[in-house]
Write an enzyme that holds these catalytic residues in place. Structure first.
Site, PDB file in Angstrom:
ATOM      1  N   ASP A   1     -15.312  -3.646  -0.712  1.00 42.04           N
ATOM      2  CA  ASP A   1     -14.875  -3.458   0.665  1.00 42.04           C
ATOM      3  C   ASP A   1     -16.115  -3.217   1.511  1.00 42.04           C
ATOM      4  O   ASP A   1     -16.971  -2.408   1.148  1.00 42.04           O
ATOM      5  CB  ASP A   1     -13.931  -2.255   0.767  1.00 42.04           C
ATOM      6  CG  ASP A   1     -12.797  -2.345  -0.249  1.00 42.04           C
ATOM      7  OD1 ASP A   1     -12.292  -3.458  -0.462  1.00 42.04           O
ATOM      8  OD2 ASP A   1     -12.442  -1.303  -0.827  1.00 42.04           O
TER       9      ASP A   1
ATOM     10  N   ASP B   1       0.859  -1.183   0.000  1.00 44.37           N
ATOM     11  CA  ASP B   1       0.000   0.000   0.000  1.00 44.37           C
ATOM     12  C   ASP B   1       0.896   1.233   0.000  1.00 44.37           C
ATOM     13  O   ASP B   1       1.788   1.356   0.858  1.00 44.37           O
ATOM     14  CB  ASP B   1      -0.900   0.015   1.237  1.00 44.37           C
ATOM     15  CG  ASP B   1      -1.996  -1.044   1.171  1.00 44.37           C
ATOM     16  OD1 ASP B   1      -2.055  -1.779   0.168  1.00 44.37           O
ATOM     17  OD2 ASP B   1      -2.777  -1.124   2.130  1.00 44.37           O
TER      18      ASP B   1
END
Length: 237
Positions: free
Chosen positions: A127, A8
């Site tokens: 998500d 990330d």
């Protein structure tokens, strides 16, 4: 089952968040491309990349590091984070990204996503917070159930669905196997588990379902609670 190590990107560094909160970012490397090369050396085939700044800005924000990662490794790369139009998709494909993850836009404009699957290799990122789809870099919770959104892409031609239980992401509390299975069953599409993977037992539990096509490993690697080489061995059997 594929194992996808995760990087990330925030401000050019490799970080991990807890439950998607930007202020929780813990820096693990100032040279993400070195990490990418190490995953390749361990035997990985894939790398899962997220432009965290881009997820909030709605446009690419870590291009320099993404280009470096592409230059320095031969892994297949999937990338997400604020990708909301075809121009951005093309830009990343031209950089050498293998497949594109579309998240918030999948809820807001599913027809756009379906159109893109006819031109590019597309993965849908779903998500969820308490079972409902989270959007805008997980800053907001929608009124749509994650399983309903998964059903929307059942026959859309997407390569896979990545499902993340936001409440578990970055917590090392164990992957939500039941949630992953619900998404897989609702969509009938290859489903990749994300969020909360702690150790090898999570990988084994996912593999034993025979319905999960992959697992994303982030914090468990960075905090040393899982041996990636062992995970690759388990999933290659």
């Amino acid at each position: 089952m594929d194992i996808l190590p995760a990087i990330d990107l925030k401000d050019g560094r490799a970080v991990r968040l807890t439950k998607g909160l930007m202020h929780s970012a813990k820096i693990y490397s100032n040279e993400p491309w070195v990490l990418a090369k190490s995953f390749e050396d361990m035997g990985s085939k894939w790398l899962h990349l997220v432009d965290l700044n881009g997820a909030f800005a709605g446009e690419p924000k870590n291009l320099e590091q993404i280009e470096k990662i592409r230059r320095h490794c031969n892994l297949s790369l999937e990338l997400g984070g604020g990708i909301r139009d075809e121009a951005t998709i093309k830009r990343y494909i031209d950089l050498g990204i293998d497949r594109i993850i579309l998240g918030s836009i999948a809820l807001k404009d599913p027809d756009f996503v379906k159109a893109m699957t006819k031109k590019y290799r597309i993965v849908v990122g779903i998500d969820a917070i308490d079972g409902f789809v989270a959007v805008e870099g997980w800053a907001e919770k929608s009124t749509m159930r994650a399983t309903d959104l998964a059903r929307e892409f059942a026959d859309a031609g997407v390569e896979a669905i990545i499902c993340t239980d936001v409440g578990k992401d970055g917590t090392l509390s164990g992957v939500n196997v039941d949630f992953t299975l619900q998404i897989a069953q609702a969509s009938g599409v290859d489903t990749i588990a994300s969020g909360g993977v702690k150790d090898l037992s999570d990988i084994i539990a996912l593999q034993e379902t025979n319905k999960v096509s992959g697992a994303i490993i982030g914090k468990a690697f960075y905090e040393g609670t899982i041996d990636l080489r062992e995970a690759f061995k388990v999933t290659s059997k």
